[in-house]
Design an enzyme around this catalytic site. Structure first.
Site, PDB file in Angstrom:
ATOM      1  N   ASP A  15     -18.597 -57.814  30.390  1.00  0.00           N
ATOM      2  CA  ASP A  15     -18.420 -56.513  31.038  1.00  0.00           C
ATOM      3  C   ASP A  15     -16.961 -56.292  31.427  1.00  0.00           C
ATOM      4  O   ASP A  15     -16.650 -55.916  32.569  1.00  0.00           O
ATOM      5  CB  ASP A  15     -19.309 -56.411  32.281  1.00  0.00           C
ATOM      6  CG  ASP A  15     -20.722 -56.902  32.042  1.00  0.00           C
ATOM      7  OD1 ASP A  15     -21.260 -56.645  30.954  1.00  0.00           O
ATOM      8  OD2 ASP A  15     -21.289 -57.553  32.933  1.00  0.00           O
ATOM      9  N   GLU A 195     -26.635 -48.209  29.505  1.00  0.00           N
ATOM     10  CA  GLU A 195     -25.899 -48.812  30.609  1.00  0.00           C
ATOM     11  C   GLU A 195     -24.428 -48.924  30.240  1.00  0.00           C
ATOM     12  O   GLU A 195     -24.013 -48.553  29.143  1.00  0.00           O
ATOM     13  CB  GLU A 195     -26.472 -50.194  30.950  1.00  0.00           C
ATOM     14  CG  GLU A 195     -26.291 -51.216  29.842  1.00  0.00           C
ATOM     15  CD  GLU A 195     -26.884 -52.588  30.179  1.00  0.00           C
ATOM     16  OE1 GLU A 195     -27.740 -52.668  31.080  1.00  0.00           O
ATOM     17  OE2 GLU A 195     -26.495 -53.573  29.523  1.00  0.00           O
ATOM     18  N   HIS A 259     -20.603 -52.998  26.536  1.00  0.00           N
ATOM     19  CA  HIS A 259     -20.137 -52.843  27.918  1.00  0.00           C
ATOM     20  C   HIS A 259     -18.617 -52.751  27.941  1.00  0.00           C
ATOM     21  O   HIS A 259     -17.915 -53.610  28.470  1.00  0.00           O
ATOM     22  CB  HIS A 259     -20.623 -53.953  28.830  1.00  0.00           C
ATOM     23  CG  HIS A 259     -20.583 -53.526  30.272  1.00  0.00           C
ATOM     24  ND1 HIS A 259     -21.686 -53.498  31.067  1.00  0.00           N
ATOM     25  CD2 HIS A 259     -19.563 -53.058  31.030  1.00  0.00           C
ATOM     26  CE1 HIS A 259     -21.359 -53.053  32.267  1.00  0.00           C
ATOM     27  NE2 HIS A 259     -20.054 -52.768  32.256  1.00  0.00           N
ATOM     28  N   ARG A 293     -19.855 -64.652  26.377  1.00  0.00           N
ATOM     29  CA  ARG A 293     -19.464 -63.293  26.016  1.00  0.00           C
ATOM     30  C   ARG A 293     -17.984 -63.170  26.358  1.00  0.00           C
ATOM     31  O   ARG A 293     -17.602 -63.138  27.513  1.00  0.00           O
ATOM     32  CB  ARG A 293     -20.307 -62.262  26.772  1.00  0.00           C
ATOM     33  CG  ARG A 293     -21.742 -62.191  26.263  1.00  0.00           C
ATOM     34  CD  ARG A 293     -22.563 -61.161  26.998  1.00  0.00           C
ATOM     35  NE  ARG A 293     -22.839 -61.573  28.380  1.00  0.00           N
ATOM     36  CZ  ARG A 293     -23.463 -60.806  29.274  1.00  0.00           C
ATOM     37  NH1 ARG A 293     -23.841 -59.579  28.947  1.00  0.00           N
ATOM     38  NH2 ARG A 293     -23.692 -61.257  30.494  1.00  0.00           N
TER      39      ARG A 293
END
Length: 328
Positions: A15, A195, A259, A293
């Site tokens: 993110d 999202e 994201h 990630r």
């Protein structure tokens, strides 16, 4: 001139959010894989973020509504102060097949957000007592807007995207307006999700990217588009792309890109996409706690109509971890 970007720009930070400030620094934050803190680092170039010293500027509480699963912080500038928007949960219990996060704001009056005190300004009350996360904010025509993901128990799925104007950086001025819900085939794999919104204003248009589906290989990005002159609180102003605009690229070993956020090149001439992705699919254990990630960056191109062309996730240039261990 923008140097070639070496990826990943930061290891094990999902993110990712990058803010390029007038002081010449890129400020970086993202979800720490232990979900127990908010971290910041800064550097003069995107490439230097990789090895920049990182500081934890806020830690989760021992108990209460800010005690678990600290997700997706973003750092913004408003009224000559710094603000961090993030989501937190009171515990890790799952209720009605979802988490129970709410959205919160921190404020720092220092010129350098790596210094000074971060003051808790409280929860952003949307008027809906449901799972809420992934807030971002932007200014347009002198007004501050707030865009976020939240669940409506009357709509199938885990989260939809909403927009509202703000009275101040921690208070909404208008009622939430839903812009999109998970409904297309690429938005509902694993989880029904819209999202991680990010806003880009360019070429007379306002673009909102977002992410859909579960956070593994199916995770991908969608796009909403409005004209700058439109009423951004009117859902009819927005056009939703029917296909994902950025998705897994097996030939480059990049999976589940999403994201995202946006920044600009060092010379200010190019728009840079910031996002996370994994470079393998054989995850070990709970995907939520799989730390790899990696935060990544690449230049965006533009078509003749002034719309962004995201292309494909580029291959890695740097070493990345392949184990479930969290780096220091």
């Amino acid at each position: 001139m923008q140097k070639e970007i070496l990826n990943p720009i930061v290891l094990q930070r999902a993110d990712p959010f990058v803010y390029k400030h007038t002081d010449g620094y890129y400020y970086f934050t993202g979800s720490h894989p232990l979900y127990d803190r908010i971290v910041l680092r800064r550097a003069k170039t995107l490439n230097e973020l990789h090895d920049a010293e990182e500081a934890a500027v806020w830690w989760k509480h021992e108990s209460g509504p800010l005690s678990e699963l600290i997700w997706a912080p973003e750092i913004h500038r408003a009224n000559d102060k710094w603000y961090i928007y993030f989501a937190a949960a009171p515990d890790t219990n799952i209720d009605d097949d979802t988490f129970n996060h709410r959205m919160y704001v921190l404020e720092n009056a220092s010129d350098n957000p790596m210094e000074g005190n971060w003051v808790e300004k409280g929860e952003v009350d949307t008027g809906m007592s449901t799972f809420a996360l992934d807030a971002t904010t932007f200014f347009h025509n002198g007004e501050q807007y707030y865009v976020w993901a939240q669940q409506d128990l009357d709509i199938k799925g885990h989260s939809n995207l909403y927009i509202a104007k703000m009275e101040n950086p921690w208070t909404l001025k208008t009622e939430p307006v839903m812009l999109t819900k998970p409904e297309l085939s690429w938005e509902i794999k694993g989880f029904w999700v819209n999202e991680g919104p990010a806003v880009l204003i360019k070429n007379g248009k306002v673009f909102i990217t977002y992410s859909g589906s579960a956070t593994g290989v199916d995770y991908c990005m969608g796009l909403l588009t409005a004209n700058e002159s439109d009423d951004l609180l009117d859902p009819a102003s927005w056009t939703k792309s029917q296909e994902p605009v950025f998705q897994s690229c097996p030939e480059n070993s990049q999976y589940g890109p999403g994201h995202n956020s946006f920044t600009e090149s060092e010379d200010g001439k190019d728009t840079i996409l910031i996002y996370h992705a994994r470079n393998y699919t054989n995850l070990v254990g709970d995907p939520l706690y799989e730390p790899n990630r990696q935060a990544r960056a690449q230049k965006i191109d533009w078509d003749k109509d002034g719309n962004p062309v995201f292309g494909k996730p580029v291959p890695d240039d740097r070493w990345t971890p392949k184990t479930p261990d969290v780096l220091k």
